[in-house]
Design a protein around this motif. Structure first.
Motif, PDB file in Angstrom:
ATOM      1  N   VAL A   1       0.846  -1.205   0.000  1.00 58.88           N
ATOM      2  CA  VAL A   1       0.000   0.000   0.000  1.00 58.88           C
ATOM      3  C   VAL A   1       0.876   1.247   0.000  1.00 58.88           C
ATOM      4  O   VAL A   1       0.613   2.213  -0.729  1.00 58.88           O
ATOM      5  CB  VAL A   1      -0.965  -0.021   1.210  1.00 58.88           C
ATOM      6  CG1 VAL A   1      -1.652   1.315   1.381  1.00 58.88           C
ATOM      7  CG2 VAL A   1      -1.979  -1.134   1.052  1.00 58.88           C
ATOM      8  N   LEU A   2       1.931   1.211   0.807  1.00 59.75           N
ATOM      9  CA  LEU A   2       2.854   2.350   0.863  1.00 59.75           C
ATOM     10  C   LEU A   2       3.511   2.573  -0.501  1.00 59.75           C
ATOM     11  O   LEU A   2       3.663   3.722  -0.947  1.00 59.75           O
ATOM     12  CB  LEU A   2       3.912   2.114   1.937  1.00 59.75           C
ATOM     13  CG  LEU A   2       4.938   3.228   2.129  1.00 59.75           C
ATOM     14  CD1 LEU A   2       4.248   4.476   2.669  1.00 59.75           C
ATOM     15  CD2 LEU A   2       6.021   2.766   3.065  1.00 59.75           C
ATOM     16  N   GLN A   3       3.874   1.521  -1.191  1.00 58.58           N
ATOM     17  CA  GLN A   3       4.476   1.646  -2.513  1.00 58.58           C
ATOM     18  C   GLN A   3       3.500   2.283  -3.492  1.00 58.58           C
ATOM     19  O   GLN A   3       3.857   3.163  -4.267  1.00 58.58           O
ATOM     20  CB  GLN A   3       4.908   0.277  -3.032  1.00 58.58           C
ATOM     21  CG  GLN A   3       5.491   0.332  -4.434  1.00 58.58           C
ATOM     22  CD  GLN A   3       5.671  -1.044  -5.049  1.00 58.58           C
ATOM     23  OE1 GLN A   3       5.167  -2.027  -4.507  1.00 58.58           O
ATOM     24  NE2 GLN A   3       6.371  -1.102  -6.161  1.00 58.58           N
ATOM     25  N   ARG A   4       2.245   1.860  -3.474  1.00 55.61           N
ATOM     26  CA  ARG A   4       1.236   2.393  -4.393  1.00 55.61           C
ATOM     27  C   ARG A   4       1.041   3.898  -4.163  1.00 55.61           C
ATOM     28  O   ARG A   4       1.047   4.691  -5.095  1.00 55.61           O
ATOM     29  CB  ARG A   4      -0.077   1.658  -4.211  1.00 55.61           C
ATOM     30  CG  ARG A   4      -1.149   2.137  -5.167  1.00 55.61           C
ATOM     31  CD  ARG A   4      -2.422   1.333  -5.049  1.00 55.61           C
ATOM     32  NE  ARG A   4      -2.150  -0.048  -5.430  1.00 55.61           N
ATOM     33  CZ  ARG A   4      -2.689  -1.113  -4.836  1.00 55.61           C
ATOM     34  NH1 ARG A   4      -3.527  -0.959  -3.855  1.00 55.61           N
ATOM     35  NH2 ARG A   4      -2.395  -2.314  -5.243  1.00 55.61           N
ATOM     36  N   TYR A   5       0.877   4.297  -2.889  1.00 62.83           N
ATOM     37  CA  TYR A   5       0.644   5.710  -2.612  1.00 62.83           C
ATOM     38  C   TYR A   5       1.892   6.560  -2.843  1.00 62.83           C
ATOM     39  O   TYR A   5       1.803   7.708  -3.251  1.00 62.83           O
ATOM     40  CB  TYR A   5       0.125   5.912  -1.190  1.00 62.83           C
ATOM     41  CG  TYR A   5      -1.317   5.471  -1.039  1.00 62.83           C
ATOM     42  CD1 TYR A   5      -2.307   5.999  -1.856  1.00 62.83           C
ATOM     43  CD2 TYR A   5      -1.669   4.512  -0.109  1.00 62.83           C
ATOM     44  CE1 TYR A   5      -3.624   5.596  -1.740  1.00 62.83           C
ATOM     45  CE2 TYR A   5      -2.988   4.100   0.022  1.00 62.83           C
ATOM     46  CZ  TYR A   5      -3.958   4.648  -0.797  1.00 62.83           C
ATOM     47  OH  TYR A   5      -5.252   4.248  -0.673  1.00 62.83           O
ATOM     48  N   SER A   6       3.064   5.993  -2.602  1.00 69.00           N
ATOM     49  CA  SER A   6       4.283   6.762  -2.858  1.00 69.00           C
ATOM     50  C   SER A   6       4.490   6.964  -4.352  1.00 69.00           C
ATOM     51  O   SER A   6       5.000   8.004  -4.772  1.00 69.00           O
ATOM     52  CB  SER A   6       5.494   6.070  -2.229  1.00 69.00           C
ATOM     53  OG  SER A   6       5.741   4.838  -2.881  1.00 69.00           O
TER      54      SER A   6
ATOM     55  N   VAL B   1       2.025   7.366  -6.584  1.00 64.51           N
ATOM     56  CA  VAL B   1       1.090   8.431  -6.947  1.00 64.51           C
ATOM     57  C   VAL B   1       1.625   9.784  -6.462  1.00 64.51           C
ATOM     58  O   VAL B   1       1.593  10.787  -7.185  1.00 64.51           O
ATOM     59  CB  VAL B   1      -0.314   8.143  -6.370  1.00 64.51           C
ATOM     60  CG1 VAL B   1      -1.237   9.328  -6.537  1.00 64.51           C
ATOM     61  CG2 VAL B   1      -0.908   6.911  -7.025  1.00 64.51           C
ATOM     62  N   THR B   2       2.138   9.801  -5.243  1.00 67.97           N
ATOM     63  CA  THR B   2       2.692  11.050  -4.687  1.00 67.97           C
ATOM     64  C   THR B   2       3.892  11.511  -5.503  1.00 67.97           C
ATOM     65  O   THR B   2       4.035  12.701  -5.784  1.00 67.97           O
ATOM     66  CB  THR B   2       3.098  10.834  -3.219  1.00 67.97           C
ATOM     67  OG1 THR B   2       1.964  10.356  -2.499  1.00 67.97           O
ATOM     68  CG2 THR B   2       3.596  12.118  -2.593  1.00 67.97           C
ATOM     69  N   THR B   3       4.751  10.593  -5.895  1.00 68.32           N
ATOM     70  CA  THR B   3       5.934  10.944  -6.687  1.00 68.32           C
ATOM     71  C   THR B   3       5.527  11.530  -8.032  1.00 68.32           C
ATOM     72  O   THR B   3       6.096  12.539  -8.479  1.00 68.32           O
ATOM     73  CB  THR B   3       6.820   9.705  -6.898  1.00 68.32           C
ATOM     74  OG1 THR B   3       7.173   9.173  -5.631  1.00 68.32           O
ATOM     75  CG2 THR B   3       8.063  10.052  -7.686  1.00 68.32           C
TER      76      THR B   3
END
Length: 157
Positions: free
Chosen positions: A51-56, A58-60
């Protein structure tokens, strides 16, 4: 199709999948479809990392888009500032030239013409003319113009 053609067409025999073992060279394998092993639920820490990878990601992508936007805006604003500054410098040069030309014209107009007969003579106190004042006239009130009749309907808008 006619009956002769139907009888001539015989479909090939279908192979049956069996679970029997066949030997191929030194190895033996089991023919047929085997089911995949049952998947076990992922550990909680691994789910959190996914989940952290997915949101990071999108944020990037969002930050990269913002960075390119700000960079483009700064380049554009510097270009506009440069053009405006160049125009300001041109206006300052024009102002200096106009001030110099105005001073030269004023200096040229204020100098008396030397050696040329222009018909202008310096004023002397004994050459001054005095005119007697005109007699006073009685005060008259101006005549009022005749009043026009008031119209009851408007003429136009």
């Amino acid at each position: 199709m006619n009956t002769a053609a139907r009888q001539a067409f015989v479909p090939p025999p279908q192979r049956r999948r069996s679970t029997e073992r066949r030997s191929v060279g030194r190895r033996q394998y089991q023919s047929g479809v085997t089911s995949l092993p049952q998947s076990q639920p992922l550990p909680r820490w691994l789910v959190l990392l996914l989940v952290l990878q997915r949101y990071s990601l999108v944020t990037t992508l969002g930050l990269a888009t913002c960075t390119f936007g700000i960079y483009g805006w700064s380049v554009y604003s510097q270009q506009v500032w440069s053009d405006q500054y160049r125009q300001l410098e041109q206006l300052k040069r024009d102002e200096r030239q106009l001030t110099g030309a105005n001073a030269a014209l004023y200096d040229q107009a204020s100098r008396p013409t030397q050696g040329q007969l222009s018909g202008l003579v310096l004023q002397k106190p004994d050459q001054t003319l005095f005119l007697p004042p005109e007699p006073q006239r009685p005060w008259q009130t101006p005549a009022s113009p005749p009043l026009e009749p008031v119209r009851s309907s408007p003429v136009g808008y």
